[in-house]
Design a protein around this motif. Structure first.
Motif, PDB file in Angstrom:
ATOM      1  N   ASP A 145      -7.073  -8.907  -1.406  1.00 17.63           N
ATOM      2  CA  ASP A 145      -6.757  -7.526  -1.056  1.00 17.63           C
ATOM      3  C   ASP A 145      -6.527  -7.433   0.453  1.00 17.63           C
ATOM      4  O   ASP A 145      -6.475  -8.451   1.158  1.00 17.63           O
ATOM      5  N   TRP A 197      -4.321   5.108  -0.607  1.00 15.62           N
ATOM      6  CA  TRP A 197      -2.928   5.507  -0.395  1.00 15.62           C
ATOM      7  C   TRP A 197      -2.078   4.251  -0.308  1.00 15.62           C
ATOM      8  O   TRP A 197      -2.440   3.302   0.393  1.00 15.62           O
ATOM      9  N   ASP A 198      -0.952   4.229  -1.020  1.00 18.53           N
ATOM     10  CA  ASP A 198      -0.125   3.024  -0.949  1.00 18.53           C
ATOM     11  C   ASP A 198       0.922   3.154   0.156  1.00 18.53           C
ATOM     12  O   ASP A 198       1.104   4.219   0.763  1.00 18.53           O
ATOM     13  N   GLU A 199       1.590   2.044   0.415  1.00 15.23           N
ATOM     14  CA  GLU A 199       2.538   1.963   1.528  1.00 15.23           C
ATOM     15  C   GLU A 199       3.674   2.972   1.385  1.00 15.23           C
ATOM     16  O   GLU A 199       4.090   3.611   2.362  1.00 15.23           O
ATOM     17  N   GLU A 245       3.647   5.864  -0.151  1.00 14.45           N
ATOM     18  CA  GLU A 245       3.165   7.225   0.093  1.00 14.45           C
ATOM     19  C   GLU A 245       2.975   7.486   1.578  1.00 14.45           C
ATOM     20  O   GLU A 245       3.319   8.571   2.078  1.00 14.45           O
ATOM     21  N   ARG A 274       9.332   2.792  -6.297  1.00 15.30           N
ATOM     22  CA  ARG A 274       8.427   3.864  -5.870  1.00 15.30           C
ATOM     23  C   ARG A 274       9.032   4.631  -4.694  1.00 15.30           C
ATOM     24  O   ARG A 274       8.951   5.867  -4.644  1.00 15.30           O
ATOM     25  N   GLU A 323       6.943  -7.280  -6.767  1.00 12.78           N
ATOM     26  CA  GLU A 323       6.359  -6.319  -5.836  1.00 12.78           C
ATOM     27  C   GLU A 323       7.438  -5.594  -5.036  1.00 12.78           C
ATOM     28  O   GLU A 323       7.339  -4.377  -4.795  1.00 12.78           O
ATOM     29  N   LEU A 325       7.978  -1.621  -5.246  1.00 12.24           N
ATOM     30  CA  LEU A 325       7.922  -0.800  -4.037  1.00 12.24           C
ATOM     31  C   LEU A 325       9.229  -0.043  -3.842  1.00 12.24           C
ATOM     32  O   LEU A 325       9.225   1.146  -3.494  1.00 12.24           O
TER      33      LEU A 325
END
Length: 754
Positions: free
Chosen positions: A181, A490-492, A494, A329, A322, A326
């Motif tokens: 992570d 929070w993801d990248e 967002e 998203r 990935e 991304l």
């Protein structure tokens, strides 16, 4: 835009804090593992500067090797001399030079060499009895892995496939896929094992288990084998280089000895042997394929090479999945953001009213439970938020601490002392600064999510100090931790979306006319992602596949007469698999580049374009009975190159999926109304079940087995991207199994009268 992401999974380490372990120079251990020998050579005359000889090497060689020419010491089996093999040694990791011996009838060794600073390192690793003689011998073992990749829908499924295949071809007791992570804690996301070792699936391990310098070695050297956790290390003599007076750097050495702390860690874990394969994504260490055996076990060199190949393929698949996730998203959030910008642009009452009038979209942009707009001393909220007084204290804290334009944390109470009081509404915040002078912010909130984390042993004290000696923990029993005061992270995408919305709001607040610049910035960012993805794929995979095909064809051409029929069949299979994989890479690159290609719309004669595409595929269908039905097609206002690619993909599918028909029928038609121009390509081929129609246009989605119909699952995804994303149109499909399929696409009727 400055992003400050706070709130990691830091764990206490107890007394000693493992500083000594973290500083251990594991790249210069001064010793090797005993299953072979190592010679440090002067690159000018290939004489031995330093040496380490394991038991089998000592038994095969009499006398001191120091100062001797390597040609006098080592006798290659398939070359006149070592100097001939080392003449054009490439840079990078260890290069396999074949097999050789230290004496005419001595132990056979695999010869591996690499450059280390100013020296050349030649390693002799004992040949495992009965091991494969070449990579071609183990290629059939990994072929099923390549065939099974495409149907896998998630990274976890890919990991299960890789773990199963690595354990199958190595015979090891347990194979784990281990993911790091953001704080370098690792989680086991996939596993394949027998009953000799316990399951670690879904367990988490602290970052201290793989310290920073070990992670760097994993990044540089993709495979490491420890054949026996109880081995006696063999010292390199003399211990320092005669010129540099420094220990030799063994970062890329196959036989490099490992830290005694790590060997003790293995023994505490109940493993007698281990092998690790690095998984990289965009040059960063993503995780490991970690293999364990209860008893000592040596994995032959060519089997390890096959495992490394599996690791590289899995790494590329992970990076691609990935990057695609991304990008998808970002596209989803960009659509929401565009609507918010449209509301603000068309609003006469100010941006705050426009945003608050669309609560679902404002919260959906970051998947938040609540939001607040603080502007000119007023606070307006939607959803679940702290009280106005609590938000005022939060704004005061944000202003005083000098954070960046965008601040995100999923553990607010770890940074803000009194934030625990409103943890059920705001354990996580994403704050965008609108004006520091006027203390104006847009803040999104997420509540506390209490969850249980299962660790492989307690992370509170991952090592036990014993005076000056650090010992790893002895227990790997499941240790459950209740995590509180944290929200969903929070993801990248967002965080970026929040930053982009902030920029648009600042433009409005400053009454700037730079709205288009913001949209261009988003496009540039997307292009960078796609370019990085394209470079990664082309750099890491296209060249190796070309090499596989080229060298296999050379082998077949030059050595074919000496090979058995089975050997020639293996070579043909390698060429076929590499060409197929190369086609997948080319399709992936085409898909990634389509999103950034310049759009040049003109009025297109679709009848001429359909005739051109038909002519091309008539050659492919030669020898078959194909009835073409092409109606009078209305013209389209679109990019001609992209429309050609759309028709080529659809007609290609029609030709392919009608292959089993005695008489194939392929129809191309179209019609226009005031709003759009619709076209279709229809066939009477294999068709599909409408229950799976939603998957038809996804990347890597296939509704037929590759043994039945070739393909990569990229073509229809490219059609969807061209029509919907680049031209603002829509695509859909109709079909029935064993009856046929119709693929429709529609473009906006920009001209109105077309």
């Amino acid at each position: 835009m400055t992003v400050n992401l706070r709130g990691g999974n830091a764990v206490a380490t107890g007394p000693g804090d493992l500083d000594a372990c973290a500083r251990e120079p594991i790249h210069i251990p001064g010793t090797i593992q005993p299953q072979g020998a190592l010679f440090v050579l002067d690159p000018r005359d290939l004489r031995v500067w330093q040496a380490a000889l394991g038991p089998s090497a000592q038994a095969s060689r009499a006398g001191d090797p120091l100062g001797q020419s390597i040609d006098a010491l080592v006798r290659p089996d398939r070359a006149p001399s070592c100097s001939a093999l080392l003449a054009e040694l490439p840079s990078g990791g260890a290069t396999f030079l074949g097999t050789g011996r230290l004496a005419a009838r001595g132990t056979p060794f695999n010869l591996l060499a690499h450059r280390s600073g100013a020296a050349i390192i030649l390693e002799l690793e004992e040949v495992v009895e009965g091991e494969p003689g070449s990579l071609e011998d183990v290629h059939p073992l990994v072929r099923s892995f390549l065939n099974d990749l495409q149907p896998a829908r998630s990274i976890e499924e890919l990991g299960v496939l890789a773990a199963r295949e690595v354990r199958r071809i190595t015979g090891l007791d347990r194979v784990l896929v281990y993911r790091f992570d953001a704080d370098w804690n690792g989680t086991v996301v996939a596993e394949d094992r027998n009953e000799r070792l316990p399951s670690y699936l879904d367990l988490r391990f602290p970052a201290s288990d793989v310290p920073a310098q070990a992670r760097e070695l994993y990044r540089l050297n993709r495979l490491r084998l420890i054949a026996d956790a109880n081995y006696v290390p063999i010292p390199i003599e003399p211990p320092v280089h005669p010129d540099s007076r420094a220990p030799v750097d063994l970062s890329l050495a196959v036989l490099r000895s490992v830290s005694p702390v790590h060997l003790e860690y293995m023994r505490n874990m109940g493993t007698g042997a281990s092998m690790s394969i690095s998984l990289l994504s965009e040059g960063r260490l993503w995780g490991l394929i970690s293999c364990h055996n209860r008893d000592p076990h040596r994995v032959p060199y060519h089997v390890r090479t096959a495992c490394e190949f599996i690791g590289q393929i899995l790494s590329l698949q992970i990076a691609a999945r990935e990057a695609t996730a991304l990008a998808e998203r970002r596209i989803e959030l960009r659509s929401i953001q565009s609507r918010l910008l449209s509301h603000m642009a068309g609003s006469e009452v100010g941006f705050a009213d426009a945003l608050l009038a669309s609560p679902e979209e404002l919260l959906g942009l970051t998947r938040a439970a609540g939001a607040a707009i603080i502007l000119d001393g007023s606070c307006r909220t939607i959803g679940e938020t702290p009280s106005d007084d609590e938000i005022a204290r939060l704004v005061q804290w944000l202003s005083e601490d000098g954070r960046g334009d965008v601040y995100a944390t999923d553990a607010l109470s770890a940074d803000m002392p009194d934030a625990e009081g409103f943890k059920d509404r705001a354990s996580g915040i994403l704050a965008a600064t609108i004006s520091r002078v006027r203390r104006s912010y847009l803040i999104w909130f997420r509540p506390e999510v209490v969850r249980t984390v299962s660790w492989g042993g307690s992370p509170i004290k991952p090592a036990e100090p014993d005076g000056a000696r650090i010992h790893p923990r002895k227990s790997f029993e499941v240790w459950k931790e209740i995590v509180r005061l944290r929200s969903a992270p929070w993801d990248e995408a967002e965080i970026d979306a929040a930053g982009q919305l902030r920029s648009a709001i600042v433009d409005i607040v400053l009454r700037s006319a730079e709205e288009m610049a913001q949209l261009n910035e988003q496009l540039v960012r997307s292009n960078r992602e796609l370019e990085a993805f394209s470079y990664s794929v082309s750099h890491d995979l296209r060249a190796p596949f070309r090499h596989i095909v080229g060298y296999s064809e050379l082998l077949k051409q030059n050595e074919g007469q000496s090979l058995s029929e089975r050997g020639r069949r293996y070579i043909d299979t390698i060429i076929e698999s590499a060409v197929s994989a190369g086609g997948l890479v080319d399709d992936l690159l085409s898909f990634s580049q389509m999103g950034r290609a310049t759009l040049n719309p003109i009025l297109i004669d679709m009848n001429a374009l359909a005739a051109e595409v038909r002519g091309r595929f008539e050659q492919d269908a030669r020898g078959r009975t194909v009835h073409w039905k092409i109606a009078d097609l209305p013209p389209a206002f679109a990019d001609p190159g992209m429309m050609r690619l759309v028709l080529q993909n659809l007609v290609d599918n029609a030709v392919k999926f009608t292959r089993g028909r005695d008489e194939a029928v392929i129809e191309i038609g179209g019609a226009a109304d005031e709003s759009e121009i619709a076209y279709f390509v229809r066939d009477n081929g294999a068709g599909f079940d409408m229950a799976y129609s939603s998957k038809l246009f996804g990347v890597f989605q296939r509704l037929h087995r590759v043994e039945e119909f070739e393909g990569t699952g990229i073509g229809l995804a490219n059609v969807k991207r061209i029509v919907e994303q680049r031209h603002g149109g829509r695509v859909w499909a109709e079909g029935e199994t064993d009856v046929g399929a119709t693929i429709h696409f529609a473009l906006p009727n920009i001209r109105g009268s077309v």
